[in-house]
Design an enzyme around this catalytic site. Structure first.
Site, short mmCIF file in Angstrom:
data_model
loop_
_atom_site.label_atom_id
_atom_site.label_comp_id
_atom_site.label_asym_id
_atom_site.label_seq_id
_atom_site.Cartn_x
_atom_site.Cartn_y
_atom_site.Cartn_z
N ALA A 127 0.84 -1.21 0.00
CA ALA A 127 0.00 0.00 0.00
C ALA A 127 0.87 1.26 0.00
O ALA A 127 1.96 1.26 0.56
CB ALA A 127 -0.93 -0.01 1.21
N PRO A 128 0.39 2.34 -0.63
CA PRO A 128 -0.93 2.48 -1.29
C PRO A 128 -0.99 2.00 -2.73
O PRO A 128 -2.00 2.20 -3.39
CB PRO A 128 -1.17 3.99 -1.22
N ASP A 147 -0.76 -6.29 1.97
CA ASP A 147 -0.51 -5.28 3.00
C ASP A 147 -1.25 -5.70 4.26
O ASP A 147 -2.31 -6.32 4.19
CB ASP A 147 -0.99 -3.89 2.56
N ASP A 205 9.28 -3.95 -0.38
CA ASP A 205 9.39 -2.51 -0.12
C ASP A 205 9.11 -2.34 1.37
O ASP A 205 7.98 -2.10 1.78
CB ASP A 205 8.40 -1.74 -0.98
N CYS A 260 12.61 3.78 1.81
CA CYS A 260 12.71 5.23 1.59
C CYS A 260 13.44 5.87 2.77
O CYS A 260 13.04 6.92 3.27
CB CYS A 260 11.33 5.85 1.39
#
Length: 444
Positions: free
Chosen positions: A258-259, A280, A326, A379
């Protein structure tokens, strides 16, 4: 409620309730029914005050020594007003001070209004304390750029003082507004032409061929976006699907999806063929993935609510051609978009998240076919969550190895920042989000 009082309410919600700045701000603009000019001023004041919080407190400190304990809203009011006085040339000091005093009268009493007026006017007369009075370079950098000292010292240790300073300074600038063009619906040239017709000025991006960057206007408020031609996404994030390099007809797993920005990018690069299984842990976030897929016209995505640490309970071993992890992370690469995280995350969060990342990798590894590719991305700029996470995983999984072909799959400008099968982009490299990508292969 005027813009500055709305800014005060928004900032209090962020600070006291742990609200996300971007969501709280969007809610304030919607409920306040603000026009473009007022919405822009509110955005500037809120983001700027959060970004510069520690610097503003340093400037205020000498003028508050004689004040009794301040209520939280009074301190926030002083911060947001001082932010306007120091950083917004178009706002006259007298106007900012007048509004602050009026807000103090409405929210408090004459005594508080008098204190607010006295402090702000004294700063106007006497000026602010010099940052040069802080002799320790690491502490001075932390205060000057409003980053926690522990984090600044950590970055200095990892990257050196100059790189840490550039990263901190970049984190104070507004992020670029970028989007990914859906290659199944339009070319970049067609998208730029359509946006121009809608009064939005955009240009080709610099890192990803499918990227565009807005120079004027809001990409998310266009018919091109609503028609599924665009996905709002940072250029660094667009490199992840390119690193995974999925092929049409394959079965791909996207963990913690998500998203859905990377999920949909993977599906687009597969030309809508094959299957992308996006999982998710949060049911309501799974709906966001489904909404994205529907808007973009992608029917090869299957979204599921599932804890990625328990993948083996749902999927058979060696059932995916490619896997994207991720991973949840501290997010220190996106401080410009979510400035509050630099204050809410601590050293313990780095270690705790590093353990969660390993748990997800351990769960995903058996599901990959022999010879398949696994991409790990975050990130953040924290080495414990990035390079060290990969080293830790490989030590426990001798059937995996780093794929040196990663950089060949990425645009030439970013290759200088990678080595072997890993890439670390810092925010100041390309004025994009800080991002880490590693590409692993499973031995045949």
């Amino acid at each position: 409620m005027n813009v500055r009082e709305l800014a005060l309410t928004t900032l209090l919600a962020i600070e006291q309730n742990g609200a996300y700045s971007h969501l709280q701000l969007n809610d304030a603009i919607r409920k306040g029914r603000l026009d473009g000019r007022d919405a822009a001023l509110l955005t500037e004041i809120v983001y700027g005050t959060v970004q510069r919080r520690d610097t503003l407190d340093y400037y205020l400190a000498p003028f508050l020594r004689k004040a009794r304990r301040l209520e939280p809203w009074v301190r926030v009011l002083l911060r947001l007003t001082l932010y306007q006085m120091v950083y917004l040339d178009r706002v006259p000091d007298r106007a900012a001070i007048f509004e602050a005093v009026e807000i103090a009268k409405r929210r408090g009493h004459r005594g508080i209004a008098s204190l607010v007026n006295g402090v702000l006017r004294a700063i106007g007369r006497e000026g602010m304390p010099s940052l040069d009075a802080i002799h320790d370079p690491g502490k001075r950098l932390a205060v000057a750029t409003s980053h926690p000292e522990w984090l600044v010292r950590r970055w200095i240790e990892q990257y050196g003082f100059d790189e840490a300073a550039r990263m901190c300074e970049t984190n104070l600038r507004p992020p670029q507004s970028t989007a990914r063009v859906n290659r199944l619906k339009a070319t970049v040239e067609e998208a730029l032409e359509r946006l121009d017709g809608e009064g939005v000025k955009a240009v080709q991006g610099q890192l990803a061929p499918e990227a565009i960057r807005a120079e004027k206007g809001n990409l998310a408020h266009t018919e091109a976006f609503r028609a599924g031609w665009l996905t709002i996404q940072d250029e660094s994030s667009m490199l992840v699907a390119r690193a995974l390099d999925p092929a049409p007809g394959e079965r791909v797993l996207d963990c913690c999806a998500a998203p859905g920005g990377k999920t949909t990018h993977i599906a687009e690069r597969m030309d809508g063929r094959g299957e992308v299984v996006a999982v998710d842990i949060h049911e309501h976030k799974v709906k966001l993935i489904e909404q994205q897929a529907q808007r973009l016209g992608l029917d090869n995505i299957k979204a599921l609510a599932l804890d990625s640490r328990r993948l083996g309970e749902r999927f058979a071993p060696e059932s995916f051609d490619r896997i994207l992890v991720d991973a949840p992370c501290t997010g220190f690469g996106v401080i410009r978009r979510k400035p509050e995280i630099k204050y809410t995350k601590g050293k313990d969060d780095v270690a705790a998240l590093a353990d969660i990342q390993q748990a997800i990798l351990r769960a995903a590894a058996p599901l990959l076919k022999k010879g398949g590719a696994l991409v790990y991305s975050t990130c953040t700029v924290e080495r414990e969550e990035n390079e060290e996470a990969i080293t830790r995983f490989l030590a426990d999984h001798p059937d995996f190895f780093l794929d040196a072909g990663l950089l060949e799959r990425l645009p030439e400008p970013v290759r200088l920042h990678g080595k072997g099968g890993m890439l670390q982009l810092l925010p100041h490299h390309f004025d994009s989000d800080g991002f880490f990508i590693a590409r692993l292969r499973k031995k045949v």
